[in-house]
Design a protein around this motif. Structure first.
Motif, PDB file in Angstrom:
ATOM      1  N   GLN A  33     -13.523  11.036  46.749  1.00 52.36           N
ATOM      2  CA  GLN A  33     -14.979  11.078  46.841  1.00 52.36           C
ATOM      3  C   GLN A  33     -15.567   9.671  46.888  1.00 52.36           C
ATOM      4  O   GLN A  33     -16.531   9.414  47.613  1.00 52.36           O
TER       5      GLN A  33
ATOM      6  N   SER B  34     -13.769  11.881  42.082  1.00 48.21           N
ATOM      7  CA  SER B  34     -12.394  11.565  42.455  1.00 48.21           C
ATOM      8  C   SER B  34     -12.342  10.288  43.293  1.00 48.21           C
ATOM      9  O   SER B  34     -13.364   9.824  43.831  1.00 48.21           O
TER      10      SER B  34
ATOM     11  N   SER C  19     -15.969   4.799  38.320  1.00 42.93           N
ATOM     12  CA  SER C  19     -15.819   5.384  39.647  1.00 42.93           C
ATOM     13  C   SER C  19     -16.487   4.539  40.722  1.00 42.93           C
ATOM     14  O   SER C  19     -16.129   4.632  41.902  1.00 42.93           O
TER      15      SER C  19
ATOM     16  N   ARG D  64      -7.447   7.259  32.525  1.00 40.34           N
ATOM     17  CA  ARG D  64      -7.971   7.517  33.863  1.00 40.34           C
ATOM     18  C   ARG D  64      -7.941   6.262  34.716  1.00 40.34           C
ATOM     19  O   ARG D  64      -7.606   6.303  35.914  1.00 40.34           O
TER      20      ARG D  64
ATOM     21  N   ASP E  66      -5.897   5.801  38.147  1.00 46.54           N
ATOM     22  CA  ASP E  66      -6.618   5.449  39.367  1.00 46.54           C
ATOM     23  C   ASP E  66      -6.015   4.211  40.024  1.00 46.54           C
ATOM     24  O   ASP E  66      -5.836   4.166  41.250  1.00 46.54           O
TER      25      ASP E  66
ATOM     26  N   PRO F 255     -17.809   7.841  31.812  1.00 43.92           N
ATOM     27  CA  PRO F 255     -16.880   8.692  32.571  1.00 43.92           C
ATOM     28  C   PRO F 255     -17.608   9.766  33.376  1.00 43.92           C
ATOM     29  O   PRO F 255     -18.686  10.228  33.000  1.00 43.92           O
ATOM     30  N   ASP F 256     -17.012  10.120  34.494  1.00 35.67           N
ATOM     31  CA  ASP F 256     -17.533  11.199  35.334  1.00 35.67           C
ATOM     32  C   ASP F 256     -16.347  11.901  35.984  1.00 35.67           C
ATOM     33  O   ASP F 256     -15.192  11.570  35.712  1.00 35.67           O
ATOM     34  N   ASN F 257     -16.624  12.862  36.832  1.00 35.55           N
ATOM     35  CA  ASN F 257     -15.567  13.639  37.480  1.00 35.55           C
ATOM     36  C   ASN F 257     -15.398  13.278  38.949  1.00 35.55           C
ATOM     37  O   ASN F 257     -14.828  14.052  39.721  1.00 35.55           O
TER      38      ASN F 257
END
Length: 289
Positions: A21, A18, A46, A72, A76, A14-16
């Motif tokens: 992005q 978006s 992501s 998430r 998404d 996991p990461d932040n």
């Protein structure tokens, strides 16, 4: 309608980052990609999500049943699929958002959700199907997402029930128990409507009496009911040749045959640059209800 089942591979890195992005980082579409430049290692969600959504939407799907999706990933995909789509599902660890989902996404212009059947929550665990529990030796809690649909297109509305699940990866006994419970539930649903199930299958074993009673049907209602692998029901010319592969992802339909399988295909999970979008491949079936 085209149905796909796809084990996404959970978001293990996991990461932040978006979605915007991720979109902003896309290369020039006229720039030739470096063919197979990735080394085959797992990439963060992501990096994978845009390809997953693009590939599925380009296939003209009506219903998408996913496995291993964390909250998430569900959110998404809901954003990437857009307002034409809706979804149902719950996290298997607490019945809300914790743990993996088996969500069902559906296109609103083709099918209507009549009923989300809440009793699907963790019914495939132990011989206490209506209370949270974990089967001895199983790797995780297991959940079955159940939805009752009607078709939108056409003068005659057709109704069908769809079940989406992910059987255990460690316990063969849990897989057999889960498959047995699915078969009982499938017959119950098939008595009132056409039926599709997305899962694996094993021989029937003894199950909890409360569960059997809740989903009981009369002896003369669909006796000898079983699930049919839709890969074997579509015309041979419309089935991708995968005879040399092992199989782990399935789409089944009840032998009441209130459906016609038109085609069956295993899609790719590999992009031109060599990135794997999942450790599973999407499985598509065209079905007429």
């Amino acid at each position: 309608m085209r149905i796909v089942t796809y084990n996404l591979r959970y978001d293990s890195q996991p990461d932040n980052i978006s979605i915007q992005q991720s979109l902003d980082s896309l290369p020039d579409p006229l720039q030739q990609p470096s063919f197979l430049s990735h080394n085959g290692k797992e990439r963060p969600w992501s990096r994978r999500r845009l390809g997953v959504a693009q590939r599925l939407l380009s296939e003209g799907i009506t219903i998408a049943s996913f496995q291993e999706a964390l909250v998430r990933q569900v959110r998404d995909l809901a954003e990437l699929f857009g307002s034409e789509w809706s979804w149902i599902g719950i996290g298997r660890n607490n019945g809300i958002e914790a743990g993996e989902f088996c969500p069902i996404f559906f296109k609103n212009s083709v099918v209507n959700l009549i009923l989300r059947i809440p009793s699907g929550y963790r019914e495939l665990t132990l011989n206490t199907p209506f209370e949270p529990s974990k089967f001895p030796g199983a790797g995780s809690f297991r959940v079955c997402t159940t939805a009752y649909f009607s078709t939108v297109v056409g003068s005659t509305k057709k109704h069908f029930t769809l079940l989406n699940t992910h059987l255990d990866d460690q316990s063969d006994a849990q897989r057999k128990l889960g498959a047995s419970m699915l078969l009982i539930r499938a017959r119950f649903e098939a008595v009132r409507t056409a039926y599709n199930i997305i899962t694996g299958s094993e021989p029937q074993v003894a199950i909890d009496a409360t569960f059997a009673k809740k989903y009981a049907v009369k002896d003369d209602q669909l006796p000898g009911f079983k699930m049919l692998d839709l890969r074997g029901e579509a015309p041979r010319r419309n089935i991708q040749d995968a005879s040399s592969w092992s199989r782990i992802d399935f789409i089944f339909g009840g032998n009441n045959r209130a459906w016609t399988a038109e085609s069956h295909n295993v899609g790719t999970n590999l992009s031109d640059d060599g990135m794997l979008e999942s450790d599973h491949r999407p499985v598509f079936t065209d079905v007429t209800i």
